[in-house]
Design an enzyme around this catalytic site. Structure first.
Site, PDB file in Angstrom:
ATOM      1  N   GLU A 166      43.560 -37.172  37.051  1.00 39.30           N
ATOM      2  CA  GLU A 166      45.014 -37.176  37.437  1.00 39.30           C
ATOM      3  C   GLU A 166      45.696 -37.531  36.199  1.00 39.30           C
ATOM      4  OE1 GLU A 166      45.662 -40.294  40.479  1.00 39.30           O
ATOM      5  OE2 GLU A 166      44.457 -39.391  41.819  1.00 39.30           O
ATOM      6  N   ASP A 172      53.148 -48.895  41.120  1.00 38.76           N
ATOM      7  CA  ASP A 172      52.124 -49.352  40.184  1.00 38.76           C
ATOM      8  C   ASP A 172      52.053 -51.059  39.878  1.00 38.76           C
ATOM      9  OD1 ASP A 172      50.503 -47.034  39.472  1.00 38.76           O
ATOM     10  OD2 ASP A 172      52.441 -46.308  38.893  1.00 38.76           O
ATOM     11  N   TYR A 183      45.038 -39.005  50.186  1.00 37.78           N
ATOM     12  CA  TYR A 183      44.955 -40.174  49.240  1.00 37.78           C
ATOM     13  C   TYR A 183      45.172 -41.296  50.373  1.00 37.78           C
ATOM     14  CZ  TYR A 183      45.654 -42.863  44.994  1.00 37.78           C
ATOM     15  OH  TYR A 183      45.413 -43.633  43.795  1.00 37.78           O
TER      16      TYR A 183
END
Lengths: 265, 245
Positions: free
Chosen positions: A46, A57, A171
């Site tokens: 990715e 994040d 995911y």
């Protein structure tokens, strides 16, 4: 069959998926590290398009994003880098990024240029299926997969919705939280993966927090693949031997995943 | 906030402004989802926050409408309110949306001036984008990276704006203007001198614009200014800014 689907085709093969921020620490490193990751046993990479506000994040990937932006990495630079990578490796490449850089590039043009560069799919953590209709139409037309997320907090409604829309794989976020290497992972993901598998026919890959070959193997006993990001970024920024360290980490993780397959673990 | 029992954690990531504090608060929320609920302080963020905050804030608009009808037997000609994320303005505007003769004016922070790029005037100088889970006007570069903002008032220092304000701008129901740091400081002093009220620097933007506007109106026309906050919190900043002049 798409390149992405064929990763999950061999029975009991556990996919190893790596995240790298494009242009961190510089574009030359990205061009070098992605083929190395593939050589060492990664099935999918990715490349991340950096964003000023990477909400999902943790500190490691935030830092990588800010450095890449300071290096002048734009969406166009990322597409160009991927085009070069596609000549060096044949594994599937999925862009991981946030919605606004794509939106400003133009959703249709972005999907079109992704295909031209050799991108197989998109991962956009802040984009729930309810809001994804517009880009998903363009992605479908271009033949690229839009990867959707589930978390251990997802209820049956969301599992059903994602199962009805996801292409490529699902995911699964390992833990309530943001990306970042962690010492401890929740033990009981297996039960949740079982719930997903009752409705979803797509492979389920687990990411967020995985930072050792042992953790990867533990997760992959029930998942179809693991996604590693922050740990790789940390290894890549250690020292001059960073590439060697990264390679041996990926080889060891590959080995740990293959041992499950052979029933040794 | 500490007096009320809150733990206050300064933000150390990104540009260390309001947008980064929102990013961090979201990160904290998703990490502690089982025990935590997220509270948005403005009409921004993903649905349903903008409508929830608007409805809570609309007490001010409802009371204003009721009181002005009682005192003047008519509705105001203008309502002026400052806009960062835009919660006080949205709360004030909302009960007046169907009163077509009431002109609604939102005042953004022009900082050092729109031409300098150091401002937070999202509706005046931004473009359509997606930030913090909402599609709205956003201050961004051509690659979709969110820009850093500047305003003398911390509450207006945000590169996005509530999506309903974007709608009111595009539909033409509300007008949006901007006031510089210097003009806001003049508005601040004006209200101190004339009324003995210390306004927040955010609200001082609305005062400064209303003072400009008043010069163009007839004596019998009515302007409501939404005084959204008190200026005690801003005295250090104001002292520094005026001392430097």
């Amino acid at each position: 069959m798409s390149r992405l689907e064929s990763v999950f085709k061999p029975k009991n093969h556990k996919a190893l998926i790596a995240y790298v921020t494009v242009g961190y620490p510089d574009v030359a490193s990205t061009l070098k590290v992605v083929p190395l990751l593939a050589e060492c046993g990664c099935d999918i990479v990715e490349p991340g398009i950096p964003f000023s506000d990477p909400m999902a994040d943790g500190a490691t990937i935030q830092r990588a994003n800010f450095k890449a932006l300071a290096n002048g990495v734009t969406t166009a630079v990322c597409l160009d880098t991927v085009k070069k990578l596609s000549r060096k490796t044949s594994i599937p490449l999925l862009f991981m990024t946030y919605f606004n850089p794509i939106y400003q590039y133009g959703l249709e043009k972005f999907c079109h240029d992704c295909v031209a560069s050799g991108i197989d799919g998109l991962i956009i953590p802040e984009l729930p299926p309810e809001e994804a209709g517009e880009i998903d139409n363009f992605a479908l037309k271009s033949g690229i997969d839009l990867i959707y997320f589930l978390a251990p907090t997802s209820g049956d409604d969301r599992i059903n919705l994602v199962a009805s829309k996801a292409r490529g794989f699902i995911y699964l976020v390992s833990i309530a939280g943001v990306t970042g290497a962690r010492n401890e992972l929740p033990v009981d993901l297996g039960k949740f993966i079982g719930r997903i598998k009752q409705t979803a026919r797509q492979p389920v890959c687990v990411g967020f927090g995985i930072s050792t070959p042992e953790q990867a193997a533990q997760v992959a006993r029930t998942a179809d693949g693991v996604i590693i990001g922050s740990k790789l970024i940390q290894l890549m920024e250690t020292d001059d031997a960073a590439m060697t360290t990264t390679q041996s980490f990926v080889r060891n993780t590959r080995k740990a995943l293959d041992e499950i397959k052979q029933g040794l673990s | 906030m500490k007096l009320m029992g809150a733990a206050v954690i300064p933000v150390s990531s990104g540009s260390r402004t309001l947008k980064d504090a929102i990013n961090e608060a979201f990160r904290d929320w998703v990490s502690n989802i089982a025990t935590t609920h997220y509270l948005m302080g403005s009409v921004v963020g993903p649905h349903p926050y903008p409508s929830m905050v608007r409805d809570f804030q609309s007490v001010i608009g409802k009371e204003t409408r009721e009181q002005i009808l009682k005192s003047y037997q008519c509705l105001p000609d203008y309502i002026v309110a400052c806009v960062g994320g835009g919660s006080n303005a949205m709360g004030m505007f909302h009960p007046f949306l169907n009163d077509k003769d009431v002109k609604l004016v939102g005042v953004e922070a022009a900082g050092n001036g729109l031409e300098t790029g150091k401002h937070a005037a999202t509706l005046s100088a931004g473009s359509l984008g997606v930030l913090h889970g909402a599609k709205s006007y956003v201050l961004q570069d051509k690659n979709g990276q969110i820009l850093e903002t500047h305003s003398i008032s911390a509450g207006l220092d945000y590169p996005g704006v509530g999506p309903e304000h974007s709608f009111l701008k595009d539909s033409g129901r509300a007008a949006y203007v901007s006031i510089t740091d210097t003009e806001a400081l003049e508005g601040f002093q004006l209200l101190c001198r004339l009324e003995g009220i210390i306004p927040a620097l955010e609200s001082s933007h609305a005062i400064a614009h209303a003072a400009k506007l008043a010069g163009t109106l007839k004596p019998n026309q009515i302007v409501v200014i939404n005084l959204s906050g008190r200026g005690d919190k801003d005295l250090d900043i104001v002292n520094k800014a005026l001392g430097a002049n």
